[in-house]
Structures are given as C-alpha cells and as structure tokens.
Design a protein around this motif. Structure first.
Motif, PDB file in Angstrom:
ATOM      1  N   UNK A   1       0.845  -1.187   0.000  1.00  0.00           N
ATOM      2  CA  UNK A   1       0.000   0.000   0.000  1.00  0.00           C
ATOM      3  C   UNK A   1       0.881   1.238   0.000  1.00  0.00           C
ATOM      4  N   UNK A   2       0.642   2.115  -0.990  1.00  0.00           N
ATOM      5  CA  UNK A   2       1.425   3.351  -1.096  1.00  0.00           C
ATOM      6  C   UNK A   2       0.736   4.522  -0.409  1.00  0.00           C
ATOM      7  N   UNK A   3      -0.593   4.557  -0.456  1.00  0.00           N
ATOM      8  CA  UNK A   3      -1.333   5.680   0.135  1.00  0.00           C
ATOM      9  C   UNK A   3      -2.625   5.161   0.760  1.00  0.00           C
ATOM     10  N   UNK A   4      -3.071   5.881   1.780  1.00  0.00           N
ATOM     11  CA  UNK A   4      -4.328   5.579   2.469  1.00  0.00           C
ATOM     12  C   UNK A   4      -5.080   6.897   2.637  1.00  0.00           C
ATOM     13  N   UNK A   5      -6.288   6.977   2.091  1.00  0.00           N
ATOM     14  CA  UNK A   5      -7.067   8.211   2.129  1.00  0.00           C
ATOM     15  C   UNK A   5      -8.281   8.003   3.022  1.00  0.00           C
ATOM     16  N   UNK A   6      -8.124   8.399   4.283  1.00  0.00           N
ATOM     17  CA  UNK A   6      -9.148   8.153   5.284  1.00  0.00           C
ATOM     18  C   UNK A   6     -10.008   9.371   5.566  1.00  0.00           C
ATOM     19  N   UNK A   7     -11.037   9.212   6.415  1.00  0.00           N
ATOM     20  CA  UNK A   7     -11.930  10.317   6.779  1.00  0.00           C
ATOM     21  C   UNK A   7     -11.310  11.185   7.876  1.00  0.00           C
ATOM     22  N   UNK A   8     -11.854  12.372   8.123  1.00  0.00           N
ATOM     23  CA  UNK A   8     -11.361  13.197   9.238  1.00  0.00           C
ATOM     24  C   UNK A   8     -11.476  12.438  10.561  1.00  0.00           C
ATOM     25  N   UNK A   9     -10.406  12.449  11.322  1.00  0.00           N
ATOM     26  CA  UNK A   9     -10.422  11.748  12.595  1.00  0.00           C
ATOM     27  C   UNK A   9     -10.294  10.247  12.480  1.00  0.00           C
ATOM     28  N   UNK A  10     -10.308   9.759  11.238  1.00  0.00           N
ATOM     29  CA  UNK A  10     -10.162   8.321  10.958  1.00  0.00           C
ATOM     30  C   UNK A  10     -11.109   7.487  11.829  1.00  0.00           C
ATOM     31  N   UNK A  11     -12.398   7.868  11.788  1.00  0.00           N
ATOM     32  CA  UNK A  11     -13.374   7.163  12.633  1.00  0.00           C
ATOM     33  C   UNK A  11     -14.682   6.857  11.918  1.00  0.00           C
ATOM     34  N   UNK A  12     -14.741   7.041  10.593  1.00  0.00           N
ATOM     35  CA  UNK A  12     -15.956   6.709   9.846  1.00  0.00           C
ATOM     36  C   UNK A  12     -15.750   5.391   9.109  1.00  0.00           C
ATOM     37  N   UNK A  13     -16.729   4.505   9.196  1.00  0.00           N
ATOM     38  CA  UNK A  13     -16.626   3.220   8.510  1.00  0.00           C
ATOM     39  C   UNK A  13     -17.930   2.947   7.775  1.00  0.00           C
ATOM     40  N   UNK A  14     -17.819   2.515   6.519  1.00  0.00           N
ATOM     41  CA  UNK A  14     -18.974   2.327   5.641  1.00  0.00           C
ATOM     42  C   UNK A  14     -19.292   0.839   5.535  1.00  0.00           C
ATOM     43  N   UNK A  15     -20.520   0.483   5.834  1.00  0.00           N
ATOM     44  CA  UNK A  15     -20.906  -0.923   5.765  1.00  0.00           C
ATOM     45  C   UNK A  15     -21.261  -1.363   4.356  1.00  0.00           C
ATOM     46  N   UNK A  16     -21.426  -0.409   3.439  1.00  0.00           N
ATOM     47  CA  UNK A  16     -21.719  -0.774   2.051  1.00  0.00           C
ATOM     48  C   UNK A  16     -21.313   0.377   1.135  1.00  0.00           C
ATOM     49  N   UNK A  17     -21.186   0.056  -0.164  1.00  0.00           N
ATOM     50  CA  UNK A  17     -20.952   1.048  -1.218  1.00  0.00           C
ATOM     51  C   UNK A  17     -19.594   1.752  -1.030  1.00  0.00           C
ATOM     52  N   UNK A  18     -19.395   2.853  -1.734  1.00  0.00           N
ATOM     53  CA  UNK A  18     -18.162   3.616  -1.623  1.00  0.00           C
ATOM     54  C   UNK A  18     -17.332   3.576  -2.891  1.00  0.00           C
ATOM     55  N   UNK A  19     -16.556   4.643  -3.118  1.00  0.00           N
ATOM     56  CA  UNK A  19     -15.670   4.666  -4.291  1.00  0.00           C
ATOM     57  C   UNK A  19     -14.457   5.551  -4.057  1.00  0.00           C
ATOM     58  N   UNK A  20     -13.405   5.250  -4.780  1.00  0.00           N
ATOM     59  CA  UNK A  20     -12.165   6.029  -4.756  1.00  0.00           C
ATOM     60  C   UNK A  20     -11.767   6.321  -6.192  1.00  0.00           C
TER      61      UNK A  20
END
Length: 290
Positions: A232-251
């Motif tokens: 893994x070269x990069x990780x693009x997380x949410x503010x505070x790194x505390x949001x987790x998605x149980x479905x869907x999502x895109x990068x």
C-alpha cells in the motif's frame, strides 16, 4: 452521461443501463445479452467510445450446498456474472461467471450471516457468496473485477476467462506487505507494465456485521509481479479516521492526482491531495443513503 436504472432487491438490482446525450435525452437503453437476467446496479460502464459496455448480472443457480448444511436437495447460489456487450445490439462479446472460476469455499460471507448473503434455501434467498461490484477493462483486453464477499480483486483473462492473478482473499497470488482490506468496492487500474500494477480501491473494512478495520479508506496498491508482493502506497481516510462504511463507496483518482471519494452508505464526499490532506469534506444528505 450514463447510469443504471432499476429495482432494488436484496443487495443487488434488476434493471438496465441508460445513456443520455448532451441534451439529457435518452438515446439508448442497454440490456445484457444471451437471455440473461436483467442487469445489476453495481457496474454499467460504456467503453470503446460507447460502442460496447461492461455490465454486472446477478443470477440464481441451483448448487450443491451440503458443505453449508443445506442437505434437503440442492441449495440456491447467487452467481456473479459480468458481460461486455455491444451497445446497439446487446450482442455478448465476453461473459464471465463466478462459479466457473471461484469456488464458494473461498468466501468470507456464509449463508444467512449478513443482510445480503441469503440463506440458500430457495430462489428468493440465494446465497450470494461472491458479490461482484466493479468491472474494468484494460488495453490488452483483460478485465479487473472486485468481489466483496471473497474480499478479493481478480485480473481476468479476456481470452478464456481464467484468473491471471488474485489480490488478497483466501488464495492470494501476492504477499501483502503492509495492508489488508475487506468488503471492498471500486477496484480500478491506474497503470500497468510487465513488472508492476498500480491500482486503487475503496476499502470498507466492514459489512454491517463483521469488522476488520477501524475506518474505511481509499487505498493505492502497488503490485510487484517479480517479487510477488503487494504494497500500500497511500491511504485516504476520513477526518479523525473514525468513519466506517458498511456498504458502497468509491475512490477516484483525478487527472491532477487528487483523490475524490464517496463514502458509501454515509452521504459524504471528499477530495484529498496526493499526500492525503483533505481539501473538501461535504455531505449530500443527513441520514444514511443507498
């Protein structure tokens, strides 16, 4: 502009692809070919200047589920299928079926264990062991697909449908150096050559029942085909790194190298620079969304 239109079922859809022109007039409705069930919401991507399109299809199929305690006759499995079809005619140019290439013993989502897995007891509740959720094609004619329920990304031969390599999952082709992912979405090629593959994905890390990560994030992964490793070269997380998605999502990697993300069932969007700094954090609704 293109989009999918249809009816929501249990973790999948029945419908068709729609293409609009620059006055928002419908110019084409695109269906799978070969007498297949209606197409699914997870992927509808016109390619080759709109001459062909990639589509996902979810189709029930009877299957020996003795290993999963369905012992009164055959059980029902939801097979994940993708097709490349001609937009004008729906002629099938390529078709791939998960049960021909990926054994259900490789899944991480067992019958009746999540809201979308199904129990396998009848055709109205087939066991969705694979759950395809993205398809892409490269210039060599091969395909990249993401399977949520096997927690794996596969490169598929455009010649015979065989699996060229598997990233993550129960039978990986590479050693992961510094990462893992689960329940992922939106696997996309960024670059490829004879020795390396660079790709992006959205790591959910959660399916509403089983959690493997503290937060969801976009990932940039480099595969070294010589060393048989993935880093893994990069990780693009949410503010505070505390949001987790149980479905869907895109990068989505933008032309300037910035990252644009949708946060799945959380109605947020974000833009990040190459280093991961958040440039935009916005929402489109107040509640969870489908």
């Amino acid at each position: 502009m293109c989009f999918f239109q249809g009816n929501q079922q249990k973790g999948y859809c029945r419908g068709h692809g729609v293409i609009l022109d620059n006055t928002y007039r419908i110019v084409r409705s695109v269906q799978p070919g070969g007498g297949m069930a209606s197409s699914d919401m997870h992927e509808f991507m016109p390619i080759n200047d709109g001459k062909t399109a990639l589509m996902t299809v979810y189709q029930q199929r009877q299957f020996d589920m003795t290993l999963w305690n369905v012992k009164q006759g055959l059980g029902w499995v939801m097979e994940s299928i993708f097709q490349e079809v001609e937009v004008e005619t729906s002629k099938v140019l390529f078709e791939w079926r998960s049960l021909d290439h990926v054994d259900p013993t490789l899944t991480y989502t067992f019958p009746d264990h999540t809201d979308t897995s199904g129990n396998g007891l009848d055709p109205h509740s087939p066991w969705d062991y694979f759950h395809i959720n993205s398809v892409e094609k490269n210039k060599d004619g091969d395909y990249l697909i993401s399977s949520r329920h096997t927690c794996a990304i596969y490169k598929i031969s455009g010649k015979d449908g065989s699996i060229i390599w598997t990233l993550h999952g129960a039978k990986p082709s590479f050693t992961n150096i510094n990462f893992s992912f689960s329940q992922q979405h939106d696997a996309r090629w960024l670059s490829e050559n004879s020795t390396h593959t660079l790709l992006s994905l959205y790591n959910n890390g959660f399916n509403g029942f089983n959690r493997t990560h503290d937060y969801s994030s976009g990932m940039i992964i480099l595969i070294d085909h010589v060393e048989k490793t993935a880093t893994q070269l990069h990780d693009y997380g949410p503010p505070g790194k505390n949001m987790i998605s149980s479905s869907q999502g895109n990068t989505q990697v933008l032309p300037d190298g910035h990252i644009f993300q949708g946060w799945g069932n959380h109605p947020y969007v974000s833009e990040h620079d190459k280093d991961g700094n958040i440039l935009l954090w916005g929402y489109i609704a107040k509640e969870q969304v489908m």
